[in-house]
Design a protein around this motif. Structure first.
Motif, short mmCIF file in Angstrom:
data_model
loop_
_atom_site.label_atom_id
_atom_site.label_comp_id
_atom_site.label_asym_id
_atom_site.label_seq_id
_atom_site.Cartn_x
_atom_site.Cartn_y
_atom_site.Cartn_z
N LYS A 127 31.00 17.89 7.43
CA LYS A 127 30.72 18.45 6.10
C LYS A 127 29.56 17.70 5.44
N ARG A 128 29.57 16.37 5.56
CA ARG A 128 28.48 15.58 5.00
C ARG A 128 27.16 15.94 5.66
N SER A 176 27.01 7.31 -0.41
CA SER A 176 26.89 8.64 -0.99
C SER A 176 25.47 9.19 -0.78
N VAL A 177 25.36 10.46 -0.47
CA VAL A 177 24.05 11.09 -0.31
C VAL A 177 23.65 11.67 -1.66
N TRP A 227 31.28 22.10 -4.82
CA TRP A 227 30.79 22.56 -3.54
C TRP A 227 31.77 23.60 -2.97
N GLY A 262 35.15 15.48 7.88
CA GLY A 262 34.41 15.05 6.70
C GLY A 262 32.96 14.74 7.03
N TRP A 313 31.24 15.28 -6.84
CA TRP A 313 30.12 15.32 -5.90
C TRP A 313 30.63 15.82 -4.54
N PRO A 314 29.87 16.70 -3.88
CA PRO A 314 30.38 17.41 -2.70
C PRO A 314 30.94 16.53 -1.59
N THR A 315 30.36 15.37 -1.36
CA THR A 315 30.84 14.56 -0.24
C THR A 315 31.84 13.50 -0.69
N GLY A 316 32.38 13.66 -1.88
CA GLY A 316 33.34 12.70 -2.41
C GLY A 316 32.85 12.17 -3.73
N PRO A 317 33.75 11.63 -4.55
CA PRO A 317 33.35 11.14 -5.87
C PRO A 317 32.15 10.20 -5.75
N PHE A 335 25.97 19.10 4.33
CA PHE A 335 25.52 18.84 2.96
C PHE A 335 24.13 18.22 2.94
#
Lengths: 497, 497
Positions: free
Chosen positions: B68-69, B415-416, A486, B65, A98-102, B72
């Motif tokens: 980036k989020r 998480s988004v 991503w 980060g 997932w783009p923003t982290g697992p 996203f």
């Protein structure tokens, strides 16, 4: 004898004690209980309609239809429970890319808010009272309901509550899922009760706003769904006035006087060309039969409100009783500039069969005035089929200031359907993102909860992979892991079950 | 030089002037504009991260980060706009046999509420600030947004607003769709502005509640979406403590001290068996590296709040700095009975790396205490895979008091995604039926409107039979006329397009 109404603290405490079991019951079990309540009300139709008639003067045909609608509403929400989409189940499978982290596995649905207080309305002793739309949608959502009886039909409220409580109990609902309280102070005490989670109200702007502020000023504020005032503006285009003036006058007077004007969708405000069918409206309104209002307190408020409106500068009395203190239809008129200059006072609801005719010279001036109106439940436009582009701005303004816009129809008569919207910007409601009629009314009493990486055997049934509720948890949206990382586009794979 | 921030009246008036065009734009056009804003922010990453670092002390890796989020999130809502289900289109065809009387044609969708005020948060200078989640979801919904800059990162807010405004304008968005104001009084003035339609806030319980009451006390109350305080309780079962005590201690200290504890999901409250891994937590917390907080005003509030908690009766200081005025991690402990006896004070959020360990003797006593907690954003349970039925009550209590429940994971790190729920009962939020993170966040800024018998050429595109928006108005639910009449079952025919 009063075997039903309870102390507000006892009622809310009993509701809170029933909340977990009722919220966790399968939707089909709640549907069964709602159907049972509908059956029980219909079985006692003769007694209930007689009781309601004695307390409200609304007459047997109307009350019989309203009871039928009330039973239908209960069954309609039962059907919605069996369809299951109200749960809005979303499942995100774990996605290490997932783009923003697992992303962990997340499973989200909507569950009941908890005990709800419903204030019964005066003008719908069945459909917006003890077993009315707010109650049906809250019970369907899985919330226990305490109803504060309207003083205008206390005996009916007690009898209805007794029938509903017994039917729910026979259908297996936990005790405390349905309660009744009486009296203004009991209503306020229940609204302030720490275990209460939401409230719904249908009634006057003044009363609703006072209760909304009590809800907001609690140590723990709670959602308050108030359906308050609306003058339901109707705009007639010059073309329509020319083509169908008499028909429009007939329709307007019919809607204005229906049920002695005691509907929240009563069309109190009519924008018409200065050369429109005003004389025809006057003629028909003078001939309209008199109908008793719900009670003396309502007629007194109506007479007062009418007097206040009539005293605004440059207001003409077109239909006015010789006896100022008598109820009965009234018609006032002013021109568009006068109305625009005192919009706050002139657009105030006067509950009853009072119409204010606002005459305009140029249709293009009307949209800006509509845009300045307080929020409305409905707005209506009467035009001709060939009219188009010139109505674009007006259409936009009508839709911005109301929850439902009608073309060549009249706002009274609110159908209980999937796409109905009964709500609107303040003061039409205190919660413009919601509706109090139609399938979506259930959403007011649900809140989302997400379960992250939760063990399957401890998940609520609709969130499990094997979905033991089946069709009663249909339309689940499942997001599978992405295949690319991503910043590519989002090649997610969705399935709907 | 400040070329971006405006007078609150000018900002709200400009937003209102842009509202109709932005609300009526095709979702794909709004998606294009959100993508453009995301691209522009990423193009200026180096400058923005440096500005943010100077103002917030959050450090380059975290801020990179977070940027980036933020990009996203903007793209995520752009994608949601292209999917179109947020419109929730429902079409009821006319049905002369509808049980409660002939049903007119009704077409309902959700459209933008109007100008929204977003209060930037201190702890997420990108992700919950000028171009953060509230802004992205409100812009996606079609609402112009005025951001009240957080004073903790004013320069960053101005620069971000400048970049976003230019990107939106280049992408064709109307002027006024994005505004910035500064200062507490400007925020209050904008919140009271008659043309404002909703507000969103992320911050302290005290500040959020004060603003929520201003929103409720307006002549025209408006929705206020406040994400306020949470202590994010974590429960460790005796089995888990025995099997994985050291691992749990490590995870807990990591989550508690992440970002100097400045997350709304910081696990401030830990329920653990009296013989659980408390010593290990103490050892690890003493060894945790010190990290600067966002600013002096935050550390001062943290030190104060910690002192208040430490002064509660029967509270033990397990980790406490020699210098009382220093920031840095702290650990307090009390037993379950003491906690239950003063739950209001003991469960108050202290924003920063402070943990309160509540020790219990019997797991079965914990569920009742959880049920009495104020509302939470998250609750977590650490157990063993074979534990089942004995955790049912505890699971129910955790889910009732929070918006997200986690199994063997830690609450920091939101998480988004589609199924994320970031919300919960008060004081976690002022609007428990909503989320401020994830796809569903857009729903806060939409209100339903129904068109009854409206001419096709004047309908909004997603409500027309030919659906000119195509995939960007997907999932339309259409109810065809019934074939049988009431009181039979409901053989309605639905299609989904």
């Amino acid at each position: 004898m009063n075997t039903v109404a309870r102390d507000p603290d006892l009622a809310v405490t009993a509701a809170a004690a029933a909340a977990r079991e009722w919220a966790g019951a399968a939707p089909t079990a709640r549907a069964h209980a709602l159907d049972a309540a509908a059956d029980a009300l219909e079985a006692e139709q003769a007694e209930l309609v007689a009781l309601a008639g004695a307390e409200t003067h609304l007459g047997t045909p109307r009350l019989t239809g309203e009871l039928k609608r009330t039973a239908f509403q209960l069954r309609f929400f039962a059907k919605e429970l069996r369809a299951g989409t109200f749960l809005d189940v979303r499942i995100d499978r774990a996605d290490p890319q997932w783009p923003t982290g697992p992303r962990s596995e997340l499973r989200r649905y909507r569950t009941a808010l908890g005990p709800v207080l419903v204030f019964g309305a005066s003008n719908f002793p069945f459909a917006f009272s003890v077993a009315g739309g707010d109650t049906a949608s809250a019970l369907a959502a899985g919330c226990p309901v305490i109803v504060k009886a309207h003083p205008g039909h206390l005996e009916l409220s007690r009898r209805t509550a007794d029938i509903v409580q017994k039917a729910l109990a026979r259908a297996g609902a936990p005790e405390g899922v349905s309660g009744l309280i009486e009296g203004e102070q009991a209503g306020v005490d229940a609204l302030r009760h720490p275990l209460l989670r939401a409230a719904a109200f249908t009634g006057s702007e003044r009363g609703g706003l006072a209760l909304a502020r009590i809800a907001a000023d609690r140590p723990e504020p709670i959602p308050f769904y108030g359906e308050l005032g609306s003058v339901n503006p109707v705009v007639v285009t010059p073309e329509a006035a020319r083509a169908r003036g008499a028909e429009i006058a007939e329709g307007y007077v019919g809607s204005l006087t229906l049920g002695a004007g005691q509907f929240c969708t009563n069309p109190g405000l009519l924008f018409t060309p200065a050369d429109g069918p005003v004389d025809e409206i006057v003629r028909r309104l003078r001939a309209a039969p008199a109908a008793p209002m719900l009670g003396d307190w309502i007629s007194a408020a109506y007479v007062d409100g009418a007097r206040r409106l009539a005293s605004l500068p440059s207001t003409r009395k077109l239909v006015w009783p010789d006896d100022e203190a008598a109820a009965g239809p009234r018609l006032l008129a002013m021109d568009l500039d006068t109305f625009a200059g005192d919009i706050g006072a002139a657009a105030t609801e006067c509950f009853g069969p009072l119409g204010l005719v606002v005459t305009y010279d140029r249709l293009e001036d009307v949209a800006a005035v509509i845009a300045s109106l307080p929020g409305q439940l409905t707005t209506s436009l009467h035009g001709e089929p060939h009219e188009g582009g010139e109505l674009t701005d007006l259409t936009a303004a009508l839709a911005e200031r109301s929850g439902r816009v009608l073309w060549n129809e009249w706002p009274t008569g609110v159908s209980v359907t999937h796409a109905m919207q009964h709500g609107g910007p303040f003061p039409a409601t205190t919660a413009p993102t919601t509706t109090s009629v139609g399938t979506a009314a259930i959403e007011r009493f649900l809140r989302p909860v997400a379960y992250q990486s939760w063990p399957p055997h401890l998940l609520p049934p609709p969130l499990r992979d094997d979905n033991p509720w089946g069709g009663a948890a249909a339309g689940r949206r499942i997001a599978e892991p992405r295949r690319l990382s991503w910043p590519g586009r989002f090649p997610e794979i969705f399935t709907v079950q």
